[in-house]
Design a protein around this motif. Structure first.
Motif, PDB file in Angstrom:
ATOM      1  N   TYR A  18       0.830  -1.208   0.000  1.00  0.00           N
ATOM      2  CA  TYR A  18       0.000   0.000   0.000  1.00  0.00           C
ATOM      3  C   TYR A  18       0.869   1.265   0.000  1.00  0.00           C
ATOM      4  O   TYR A  18       0.501   2.277  -0.597  1.00  0.00           O
ATOM      5  CB  TYR A  18      -0.947   0.006   1.202  1.00  0.00           C
ATOM      6  CG  TYR A  18      -2.210  -0.784   0.952  1.00  0.00           C
ATOM      7  CD1 TYR A  18      -3.222  -0.272   0.139  1.00  0.00           C
ATOM      8  CD2 TYR A  18      -2.398  -2.043   1.521  1.00  0.00           C
ATOM      9  CE1 TYR A  18      -4.383  -0.992  -0.098  1.00  0.00           C
ATOM     10  CE2 TYR A  18      -3.559  -2.773   1.289  1.00  0.00           C
ATOM     11  CZ  TYR A  18      -4.549  -2.242   0.475  1.00  0.00           C
ATOM     12  OH  TYR A  18      -5.695  -2.954   0.228  1.00  0.00           O
ATOM     13  N   ALA A  19       2.016   1.194   0.677  1.00  0.00           N
ATOM     14  CA  ALA A  19       2.911   2.358   0.715  1.00  0.00           C
ATOM     15  C   ALA A  19       3.341   2.749  -0.696  1.00  0.00           C
ATOM     16  O   ALA A  19       3.383   3.932  -1.046  1.00  0.00           O
ATOM     17  CB  ALA A  19       4.137   2.055   1.573  1.00  0.00           C
ATOM     18  N   LYS A  20       3.628   1.738  -1.517  1.00  0.00           N
ATOM     19  CA  LYS A  20       4.033   1.984  -2.911  1.00  0.00           C
ATOM     20  C   LYS A  20       2.913   2.681  -3.679  1.00  0.00           C
ATOM     21  O   LYS A  20       3.139   3.609  -4.453  1.00  0.00           O
ATOM     22  CB  LYS A  20       4.374   0.645  -3.573  1.00  0.00           C
ATOM     23  CG  LYS A  20       5.125   0.784  -4.880  1.00  0.00           C
ATOM     24  CD  LYS A  20       5.502  -0.581  -5.422  1.00  0.00           C
ATOM     25  CE  LYS A  20       6.112  -0.452  -6.800  1.00  0.00           C
ATOM     26  NZ  LYS A  20       6.393  -1.776  -7.400  1.00  0.00           N
ATOM     27  N   ARG A  21       1.682   2.245  -3.435  1.00  0.00           N
ATOM     28  CA  ARG A  21       0.526   2.858  -4.109  1.00  0.00           C
ATOM     29  C   ARG A  21       0.308   4.296  -3.622  1.00  0.00           C
ATOM     30  O   ARG A  21       0.014   5.195  -4.402  1.00  0.00           O
ATOM     31  CB  ARG A  21      -0.734   2.028  -3.852  1.00  0.00           C
ATOM     32  CG  ARG A  21      -0.682   0.643  -4.492  1.00  0.00           C
ATOM     33  CD  ARG A  21      -1.814  -0.233  -3.974  1.00  0.00           C
ATOM     34  NE  ARG A  21      -1.719  -1.595  -4.479  1.00  0.00           N
ATOM     35  CZ  ARG A  21      -2.452  -2.606  -4.041  1.00  0.00           C
ATOM     36  NH1 ARG A  21      -3.332  -2.399  -3.065  1.00  0.00           N
ATOM     37  NH2 ARG A  21      -2.313  -3.804  -4.553  1.00  0.00           N
ATOM     38  N   LEU A  22       0.454   4.501  -2.302  1.00  0.00           N
ATOM     39  CA  LEU A  22       0.228   5.832  -1.728  1.00  0.00           C
ATOM     40  C   LEU A  22       1.276   6.837  -2.202  1.00  0.00           C
ATOM     41  O   LEU A  22       1.002   8.032  -2.315  1.00  0.00           O
ATOM     42  CB  LEU A  22       0.234   5.767  -0.202  1.00  0.00           C
ATOM     43  CG  LEU A  22      -0.979   5.072   0.435  1.00  0.00           C
ATOM     44  CD1 LEU A  22      -0.750   4.862   1.928  1.00  0.00           C
ATOM     45  CD2 LEU A  22      -2.259   5.858   0.207  1.00  0.00           C
ATOM     46  N   LYS A  23       2.475   6.348  -2.511  1.00  0.00           N
ATOM     47  CA  LYS A  23       3.540   7.255  -2.954  1.00  0.00           C
ATOM     48  C   LYS A  23       3.223   7.893  -4.310  1.00  0.00           C
ATOM     49  O   LYS A  23       3.796   8.919  -4.659  1.00  0.00           O
ATOM     50  CB  LYS A  23       4.884   6.529  -2.961  1.00  0.00           C
ATOM     51  CG  LYS A  23       5.491   6.507  -1.558  1.00  0.00           C
ATOM     52  CD  LYS A  23       6.729   5.643  -1.426  1.00  0.00           C
ATOM     53  CE  LYS A  23       7.151   5.564   0.050  1.00  0.00           C
ATOM     54  NZ  LYS A  23       8.257   4.648   0.289  1.00  0.00           N
ATOM     55  N   LYS A  24       2.293   7.295  -5.047  1.00  0.00           N
ATOM     56  CA  LYS A  24       1.842   7.913  -6.308  1.00  0.00           C
ATOM     57  C   LYS A  24       1.187   9.261  -6.030  1.00  0.00           C
ATOM     58  O   LYS A  24       1.140  10.130  -6.891  1.00  0.00           O
ATOM     59  CB  LYS A  24       0.823   7.007  -7.017  1.00  0.00           C
ATOM     60  CG  LYS A  24       1.431   5.757  -7.626  1.00  0.00           C
ATOM     61  CD  LYS A  24       0.361   4.941  -8.335  1.00  0.00           C
ATOM     62  CE  LYS A  24       0.926   3.646  -8.874  1.00  0.00           C
ATOM     63  NZ  LYS A  24      -0.125   2.823  -9.508  1.00  0.00           N
ATOM     64  N   PHE A  25       0.643   9.420  -4.815  1.00  0.00           N
ATOM     65  CA  PHE A  25       0.006  10.681  -4.420  1.00  0.00           C
ATOM     66  C   PHE A  25       0.977  11.574  -3.634  1.00  0.00           C
ATOM     67  O   PHE A  25       0.576  12.587  -3.078  1.00  0.00           O
ATOM     68  CB  PHE A  25      -1.224  10.412  -3.550  1.00  0.00           C
ATOM     69  CG  PHE A  25      -2.316   9.650  -4.241  1.00  0.00           C
ATOM     70  CD1 PHE A  25      -2.926  10.152  -5.381  1.00  0.00           C
ATOM     71  CD2 PHE A  25      -2.743   8.424  -3.755  1.00  0.00           C
ATOM     72  CE1 PHE A  25      -3.942   9.460  -6.016  1.00  0.00           C
ATOM     73  CE2 PHE A  25      -3.763   7.720  -4.390  1.00  0.00           C
ATOM     74  CZ  PHE A  25      -4.363   8.245  -5.525  1.00  0.00           C
ATOM     75  N   GLY A  26       2.250  11.173  -3.551  1.00  0.00           N
ATOM     76  CA  GLY A  26       3.221  11.951  -2.791  1.00  0.00           C
ATOM     77  C   GLY A  26       3.109  11.723  -1.300  1.00  0.00           C
ATOM     78  O   GLY A  26       3.620  12.501  -0.490  1.00  0.00           O
ATOM     79  N   ILE A  27       2.417  10.634  -0.889  1.00  0.00           N
ATOM     80  CA  ILE A  27       2.236  10.335   0.543  1.00  0.00           C
ATOM     81  C   ILE A  27       3.381   9.435   1.007  1.00  0.00           C
ATOM     82  O   ILE A  27       3.477   8.271   0.598  1.00  0.00           O
ATOM     83  CB  ILE A  27       0.875   9.647   0.790  1.00  0.00           C
ATOM     84  CG1 ILE A  27      -0.268  10.589   0.379  1.00  0.00           C
ATOM     85  CG2 ILE A  27       0.744   9.218   2.240  1.00  0.00           C
ATOM     86  CD1 ILE A  27      -1.632   9.931   0.353  1.00  0.00           C
ATOM     87  N   LYS A  28       4.256   9.984   1.856  1.00  0.00           N
ATOM     88  CA  LYS A  28       5.418   9.218   2.316  1.00  0.00           C
ATOM     89  C   LYS A  28       5.435   9.043   3.832  1.00  0.00           C
ATOM     90  O   LYS A  28       6.098   8.165   4.348  1.00  0.00           O
ATOM     91  CB  LYS A  28       6.713   9.915   1.880  1.00  0.00           C
ATOM     92  CG  LYS A  28       6.875   9.963   0.362  1.00  0.00           C
ATOM     93  CD  LYS A  28       8.094  10.769  -0.026  1.00  0.00           C
ATOM     94  CE  LYS A  28       8.180  10.892  -1.546  1.00  0.00           C
ATOM     95  NZ  LYS A  28       9.285  11.793  -1.956  1.00  0.00           N
ATOM     96  N   THR A  29       4.725   9.935   4.554  1.00  0.00           N
ATOM     97  CA  THR A  29       4.720   9.869   6.022  1.00  0.00           C
ATOM     98  C   THR A  29       3.281   9.903   6.542  1.00  0.00           C
ATOM     99  O   THR A  29       2.341  10.163   5.785  1.00  0.00           O
ATOM    100  CB  THR A  29       5.470  11.075   6.626  1.00  0.00           C
ATOM    101  OG1 THR A  29       4.731  12.273   6.298  1.00  0.00           O
ATOM    102  CG2 THR A  29       6.882  11.187   6.085  1.00  0.00           C
TER     103      THR A  29
END
Length: 740
Positions: A18-29
């Motif tokens: 899910y972290a990989k998917r969220l990083k598409k939105f610039g979500i890292k923390t």
């Protein structure tokens, strides 16, 4: 120990996938996730009885009840599993159908109480709830805090494998856990002055608002905050620049008169005002930072050449950067001609060659010789693409940098010409793209604006005509008559790649849907319009790249529509030399019709061209259409712009009608902003501007308010020493945004 700075993959129930998917939105923390705000809301706050719901056919309703039956069934053709259920309350029952979610038969069981929100539809067996959102509850009518139903429900931008439901499921417990750790970033005096919600309350109300008024109040706060950060960033940069020194270049009034007398035309009042303002700025030791904005064909290059001449005669050098080789070569030819009587050495540097022109004589030289002459001060004005900022290209005494279509250069590229120098060169940016006032104040707020808002007197207004499918034949006949008189025609065909990527995203999100019924004899623009209109996601017949699309249109035009005319294609994947040859042949009249994508949007000057024919005109923005239209009407001949359209939608009709009614680019830019909104107009990816700030760009009062607030804070505390949290937030914000 998890806190706001914890990496997203370390959060329970998220993990690496899910972290990989969220990083598409610039979500890292964790903090990024809590600041990932909803795109919109569904109003499921009114819970009604099942009896009432059965009377609201076609409407979305929210009901509560107990599941009395639930099972998976296969449809007749067995291509999609259905989950069917029956729920009942005290008075009635209703059937529920979920499509392609067989796991629900195990997730929800008979006897469970649920709250459901979905559309009441009609089936052959009767009324049912269609694919509703669901949530387990303790019982009917109990006072519970709900997340996915029975309230104003947040809907987020999604990607494959990340749904709004999943985001609500993850974000809500994190809000409970970390909300109090979010520190206030706005100065206390601003919160009081504008009566903003405190940051913790605003974050909660944006995700899970009590009412739409609460959501609006939270949005207002963050729209202000993000625009405020942009303004702080820009004004800080401007203050930093104001502390540096530039070479003063006193205006030589006699020389300027000699230059204007040498022109074969009279300058407009607008050109004179802009030239004077720039020349006065160049006299100062503080670096000039100006944006010269003017419609296509309004004469910005003449003003730039005039100012460059004054700087050169003061004993200094000028750099003139353009985004493409075609435009660079055109500027080289124009500037060399304008300065031919003044003994100016004009150089041109592109990726492949170098040229020098003096006293009307032009010749090629090696790049090594060019660089040597530039460093020794033997070249007065160097015109080039980004080749001018490559290693080994050095100016002896650079005093003025001119950037054409400056938004096409990155900030780092622009700064390369300025940084590391004891004396900072003056900067003049030019654009033919009319910029709405809100964007000018926000994105270009560090530049003083100069407006050329009138056209040369001998130009006739381009007649703009919307061409319906039934009027195509008549338009084609008119084009043939114009060509028979030796006139040239531009045909613009819309780019396909962006649509293909949209369809690809849709497939990833929803799975493939057959598009095979689209007739193959439809041209590509028509096929894509159909695909968009009916949400067809099959790329099998639609994923055709730009060049292939252009070739197909070329075949149609040359074989079916204009078999007797000389037609040539021009596209972005051609080599510069080939593009130049085609443009030269078109100018000379050896090509009748030039078929192109948006390569000709800026900087192409062909006086014999009198017709601009735009296929799929509804697919372009107003400003871009206006740019295309500006490629014709560059002589005293009457010119025409034909907007070929297949889309009858009101939005596009409104946009095209605005183009027909006005030839003023600035007016059209404001109209475009009003019709489409800033997010669609500029794209958050292009600027790196967050969604909230993008929405705020439509509001001139908000933009002016944030600018005034930023100015007030910086005047008191330029380094933001008394605002450590704001300072930190600004630092993080600067890493995310880029103005190009």
């Amino acid at each position: 120990m998890i806190d706001l700075s914890t990496k997203i993959e370390e959060v329970p129930k998220i993990g690496l996938t899910y972290a990989k998917r969220l990083k598409k939105f610039g979500i890292k923390t964790v903090q990024d996730l809590l600041f990932y705000f909803p795109a919109r809301y569904d109003d499921f706050s009114e819970i009604i009885s099942i009896k009432q719901a059965r009377q609201r056919l076609g409407q979305t309703v929210c009901v509560q009840g107990q599941i009395t039956e639930i099972e998976n069934v296969n449809t007749f053709k067995k291509y999609m599993p259905l989950t069917e259920a029956v729920i009942q309350d005290d008075n009635a029952e209703i059937k529920v159908i979920w499509f392609n979610q067989p796991y629900l038969a195990k997730t929800l069981r008979e006897g469970d109480f649920v709250c459901l929100a979905g559309k009441v539809s009609l089936y052959k067996e009767g009324i049912f709830l269609n694919n509703p959102g669901y949530e387990r509850i303790n019982g009917i009518g109990e006072n519970e805090e709900l997340t996915h139903t029975g309230r104003i429900v947040p809907v987020y931008s999604e990607t494959r494998g990340v749904t709004s439901r999943w985001l609500r499921y993850i974000i809500k417990p994190l809000l409970y856990r970390f909300l109090e750790q979010i520190q206030e970033s706005l100065p206390e005096e601003i919160i009081k002055k504008y009566k903003f919600l405190p940051i913790q309350e605003a974050v909660w109300q944006l995700h899970f608002p009590d009412t739409f008024s609460h959501a609006d109040a939270a949005k207002s706060r963050f729209s202000f905050e993000e625009l405020f950060l942009i303004q702080l960033n820009i004004l800080k940069e401007k203050m930093k620049l104001m502390q540096k020194q530039s070479l003063a270049c006193p205006m030589d009034a006699g020389l300027m008169k000699k230059f204007t007398d040498s022109l074969p035309f009279l300058l407009t009042d607008s050109q004179k005002k802009c030239a004077f303002a720039i020349l006065k700025d160049l006299e100062k030791t503080v670096p000039m930072s100006r944006l010269l904005e003017g419609d296509v064909g309004s004469g910005k290059t003449v003003v730039a050449a005039m100012c460059a001449l004054n700087v050169i005669k003061c004993g200094h050098q000028v750099a003139f950067m353009a985004p493409t080789e075609i435009l660079t070569k055109q500027h080289f030819k124009t500037v060399s001609g304008l300065l031919a009587d003044f003994g100016i050495r004009v150089g041109m540097l592109t990726g492949k060659n170098a040229r020098v022109c003096k006293d009307g004589e032009c010749f090629e030289i090696s790049k090594k010789s060019f660089n040597g002459d530039l460093e020794n001060g033997q070249i007065d004005i160097a015109i080039g693409t980004h080749s001018l900022i490559q290693k080994g290209v050095n100016f002896k005494d650079l005093a003025l940098v001119i950037l054409d279509e400056q938004h096409r250069f990155g900030v780092e590229q622009r700064d390369h010409l300025i940084k590391g120098k004891k004396l900072v060169p003056h900067l003049l940016s030019m654009t033919a793209t009319p910029i709405p006032r809100t964007l000018a104040l926000t994105v270009y707020g560090d530049l003083d604006l100069c407006l050329i808002d009138e056209m040369p007197k001998n130009r006739k207004k381009v007649k703009t005509i919307i061409v319906e499918p039934s009027q195509r034949k008549e338009a084609y006949e008119f084009i043939k008559r114009e060509v028979s008189e030796g006139k040239g025609v531009f045909v613009i065909f819309p780019k396909i790649e962006s649509q293909a990527s949209k369809l690809k995203e849709a497939i990833e999100k929803h799975g493939p849907v057959s598009g095979s019924f689209i007739p193959q004899n439809y041209n590509l623009a028509e096929r894509y319009n159909l695909a968009e209109r009916y949400n067809l996601n099959s790329l099998a017949s639609l994923a055709i790249n730009e060049v292939k699309a252009l070739k197909e249109e070329y075949e149609r035009l040359s074989k079916e529509i204009f078999p007797d005319l000389r037609i040539t294609m021009l596209h972005g994947k051609m080599k510069p030399a080939e593009k130049e040859r085609i443009m030269l042949d078109f100018k000379k009249g050896e090509i009748d019709i030039l078929l192109s994508t948006s390569v000709v949007e800026v900087g192409v000057d062909v006086p014999r061209a009198t017709i601009m024919m735009i296929e799929g005109a509804e697919r372009f923005g107003l400003s871009q259409l206006h740019q295309f239209r500006g490629r014709v009407g560059r002589s005293d001949m009457q010119s025409y712009c034909f907007l070929f359209t297949t889309d009858p939608s009101m939005l596009n009709r409104k946009r095209l009608k605005a183009l027909v009614e006005s030839n003023n680019g600035f007016e059209l830019a404001e109209k475009d902003l009003e019709i489409r909104g800033p997010g669609s107009l500029y794209g958050t990816q292009q600027w790196g501007i967050p969604d909230m700030a993008m929405q705020g760009l439509a509001n001139i009062f908000l933009v002016e308010k944030t600018r005034a607030a930023a100015k007030e804070i910086l005047e008191k505390d330029p380094e933001l020493k008394n605002y450590p949290i704001l300072h930190e937030r600004l630092k993080n914000f600067q890493q995310r945004i880029h103005f190009e």
